[in-house]
Design a protein around this motif. Structure first.
Motif, PDB file in Angstrom:
ATOM      1  N   SER A   1       0.778  -0.162  -2.845  1.00 52.96           N
ATOM      2  CA  SER A   1      -0.412  -0.957  -3.145  1.00 52.96           C
ATOM      3  C   SER A   1      -1.073  -1.474  -1.879  1.00 52.96           C
ATOM      4  O   SER A   1      -2.308  -1.408  -1.733  1.00 52.96           O
ATOM      5  N   MET A   2      -0.287  -1.974  -0.950  1.00 52.71           N
ATOM      6  CA  MET A   2      -0.840  -2.502   0.295  1.00 52.71           C
ATOM      7  C   MET A   2      -1.415  -1.382   1.161  1.00 52.71           C
ATOM      8  O   MET A   2      -2.404  -1.592   1.879  1.00 52.71           O
ATOM      9  N   ALA A   3      -0.816  -0.200   1.097  1.00 48.93           N
ATOM     10  CA  ALA A   3      -1.352   0.933   1.843  1.00 48.93           C
ATOM     11  C   ALA A   3      -2.727   1.336   1.304  1.00 48.93           C
ATOM     12  O   ALA A   3      -3.635   1.682   2.074  1.00 48.93           O
TER      13      ALA A   3
ATOM     14  N   ASN B   1      -6.325  -2.953  13.185  1.00 51.07           N
ATOM     15  CA  ASN B   1      -5.589  -3.775  12.229  1.00 51.07           C
ATOM     16  C   ASN B   1      -6.136  -5.189  12.142  1.00 51.07           C
ATOM     17  O   ASN B   1      -6.145  -5.798  11.060  1.00 51.07           O
ATOM     18  N   THR B   2      -6.586  -5.744  13.263  1.00 52.00           N
ATOM     19  CA  THR B   2      -7.128  -7.104  13.241  1.00 52.00           C
ATOM     20  C   THR B   2      -8.404  -7.156  12.411  1.00 52.00           C
ATOM     21  O   THR B   2      -8.579  -8.052  11.570  1.00 52.00           O
ATOM     22  N   LEU B   3      -9.301  -6.194  12.630  1.00 52.93           N
ATOM     23  CA  LEU B   3     -10.569  -6.207  11.904  1.00 52.93           C
ATOM     24  C   LEU B   3     -10.383  -5.858  10.431  1.00 52.93           C
ATOM     25  O   LEU B   3     -11.054  -6.444   9.563  1.00 52.93           O
ATOM     26  N   THR B   4      -9.490  -4.924  10.120  1.00 51.15           N
ATOM     27  CA  THR B   4      -9.284  -4.601   8.706  1.00 51.15           C
ATOM     28  C   THR B   4      -8.626  -5.753   7.968  1.00 51.15           C
ATOM     29  O   THR B   4      -8.945  -6.022   6.804  1.00 51.15           O
TER      30      THR B   4
ATOM     31  N   THR C   1      -6.568  -7.680 -11.558  1.00 49.45           N
ATOM     32  CA  THR C   1      -5.568  -7.007 -10.734  1.00 49.45           C
ATOM     33  C   THR C   1      -5.941  -7.160  -9.264  1.00 49.45           C
ATOM     34  O   THR C   1      -7.000  -7.700  -8.948  1.00 49.45           O
ATOM     35  N   PRO C   2      -5.116  -6.680  -8.321  1.00 46.12           N
ATOM     36  CA  PRO C   2      -5.522  -6.705  -6.911  1.00 46.12           C
ATOM     37  C   PRO C   2      -6.837  -5.958  -6.681  1.00 46.12           C
ATOM     38  O   PRO C   2      -7.148  -4.986  -7.384  1.00 46.12           O
ATOM     39  N   MET C   3      -7.608  -6.424  -5.696  1.00 47.98           N
ATOM     40  CA  MET C   3      -8.987  -5.939  -5.551  1.00 47.98           C
ATOM     41  C   MET C   3      -9.074  -4.441  -5.296  1.00 47.98           C
ATOM     42  O   MET C   3     -10.070  -3.804  -5.666  1.00 47.98           O
ATOM     43  N   GLN C   4      -8.049  -3.840  -4.695  1.00 50.47           N
ATOM     44  CA  GLN C   4      -8.110  -2.414  -4.404  1.00 50.47           C
ATOM     45  C   GLN C   4      -8.017  -1.551  -5.658  1.00 50.47           C
ATOM     46  O   GLN C   4      -8.257  -0.343  -5.601  1.00 50.47           O
ATOM     47  N   THR C   5      -7.725  -2.168  -6.809  1.00 53.38           N
ATOM     48  CA  THR C   5      -7.660  -1.437  -8.081  1.00 53.38           C
ATOM     49  C   THR C   5      -8.866  -1.699  -8.973  1.00 53.38           C
ATOM     50  O   THR C   5      -9.004  -1.058 -10.018  1.00 53.38           O
TER      51      THR C   5
ATOM     52  N   ALA D   1       8.803  -0.215  -2.938  1.00 55.29           N
ATOM     53  CA  ALA D   1       7.961   0.981  -2.834  1.00 55.29           C
ATOM     54  C   ALA D   1       6.610   0.757  -3.504  1.00 55.29           C
ATOM     55  O   ALA D   1       5.566   1.192  -2.988  1.00 55.29           O
ATOM     56  N   PHE D   2       6.605   0.088  -4.656  1.00 58.80           N
ATOM     57  CA  PHE D   2       5.350  -0.192  -5.362  1.00 58.80           C
ATOM     58  C   PHE D   2       4.455  -1.088  -4.506  1.00 58.80           C
ATOM     59  O   PHE D   2       3.253  -0.841  -4.370  1.00 58.80           O
ATOM     60  N   ILE D   3       5.040  -2.134  -3.941  1.00 53.51           N
ATOM     61  CA  ILE D   3       4.268  -3.059  -3.118  1.00 53.51           C
ATOM     62  C   ILE D   3       3.713  -2.353  -1.883  1.00 53.51           C
ATOM     63  O   ILE D   3       2.539  -2.532  -1.517  1.00 53.51           O
TER      64      ILE D   3
END
Length: 362
Positions: free
Chosen positions: A179-181, A196-199, A73-77, A174-176
């Protein structure tokens, strides 16, 4: 061996699902992806009987019927899903990186250490026959002057479009956005900034170089210090000088580009030779890595090794199966993966002058 596939994006469709279906004695018993069209299409293609849109529901309802899960899955999960699977008593293969933040990586390690099942992180390069040959050749060098690691992949999206017919998940906006948030919040927490640039840079380079940071760990051991870091060209490029055990210096270069060729290599320079490995495009199947040895101080001799075209993604899944069956122990461990996340976060923290979160001696 019955497995559940969690996440059915590009790498799952290109590598994990077809190879799980191909390996003898593995049955894909369950599949989860937020795109209903994805689970239905791929579920039919691979004859998967149990299909879910929610990954946690798959773990909860199938834990008594599965031996293990593969998480792509995406890395944040990654961290939360790996913890859920381990606590459910499932052998767990989780794609890299193990987490976005060092704190979440540590949580996974704590749960994995307490679990009575195996947890293996998907650093497929460590299972590449070319990398294994490269590591053997480096081990034979008595004195290393310098190591260099370069990671500048191409525009992956266009490569995939030209090569594969992938099923694109139908997801609502909304789901996307949610997830990105979550990804953004975790990147901010990892490096201690809301710039924002560094993150954006951290998120990109974490995904891009964690493979190579782990490969360097497999050859040289632990990082003992960070001598220099620069982030430039907006968010696109990062350079660093790392110090390893034995006072070895390694130059690390990571970049993002729209060009079409794949540039990922490690080179080790010694007084009488250089040993290098050039990795092929990770998204193209069965394209072997080239290992080159150039030696000589008076006359030059160059040897090119191409040990095998075996697909590293398949080899790591075969190794995971051996772990589940009790015939092996994970080579790419959660603890090493935690150290990788800490190191990459610390590159950005060092750049900003922040206190480091990792122990460079580990």
């Amino acid at each position: 061996m019955k497995v559940g596939m969690i996440g059915a994006g590009s790498i799952a469709q290109i590598m994990h699902l077809p190879y799980l279906a191909e390996i003898p004695d593995i049955e894909i018993e369950a599949l989860a992806d937020p795109g209903a069209n994805t689970t239905e299409t791929l579920g039919d293609r691979y004859n998967v009987p149990n299909r879910y849109q929610d990954s946690e529901t798959l773990i909860e309802e199938e834990q008594n019927h599965l031996d293990g899960v593969v998480i792509a899955t995406p890395m944040q999960t990654h961290a939360d899903l790996a913890i859920s699977a381990l606590e459910a008593g499932l052998h767990t293969f989780v794609e890299k990186p193990i987490a976005v933040t060092p704190e979440d990586a540590e949580r996974v390690v704590e749960v994995a250490d307490a679990a009575d099942v195996d947890c293996m992180v998907g650093y497929m390069k460590r299972y590449d026959p070319g990398f294994q040959r490269f590591a053997e050749l480096v081990e034979d060098i008595d004195q290393i002057d310098l190591a260099t690691s370069v990671v500048i992949p191409p525009d992956v999206g266009s490569v995939l479009e030209d090569t594969y017919d992938l099923v694109q998940a139908d997801l609502d906006d909304a789901f996307i956005e949610e997830s990105m948030a979550a990804r953004q919040r975790q990147c901010e927490a990892a490096i201690g900034t809301d710039d924002n640039t560094l993150t954006r840079a951290y998120g990109y380079h974490l995904e891009s170089i964690c493979h190579d940071v782990n490969a360097l760990r497999g050859v040289f051991g632990s990082v003992t210090g960070i001598d220099h870091v620069d982030v430039f060209s907006d968010w696109k490029y990062l350079t660093a000088q790392l110090r390893y055990e034995g006072d070895l210096r390694c130059m690390l270069e990571s970049g993002a580009t729209d060009r079409m060729w794949y540039d990922e290599r490690i080179q080790v320079d010694a007084p009488d030779r250089s040993v290098s490995i050039g990795f092929s495009n990770a998204f193209i199947k069965n394209t072997p890595a080239d290992v080159r040895v150039k030696q000589g101080t008076e006359e030059t001799e160059e040897t090119i090794h191409t040990p095998s075209a075996d697909e590293a993604f398949k080899r790591e899944l075969e190794y995971f199966k051996e772990c589940v069956e009790g015939n092996a122990t994970p080579r790419t461990t959660p603890t090493d993966a935690q150290r990788d996340v800490e190191l990459i976060a610390d590159l950005f923290r060092e750049f900003q002058g922040h206190e480091l979160v990792g122990d460079p001696r580990m």
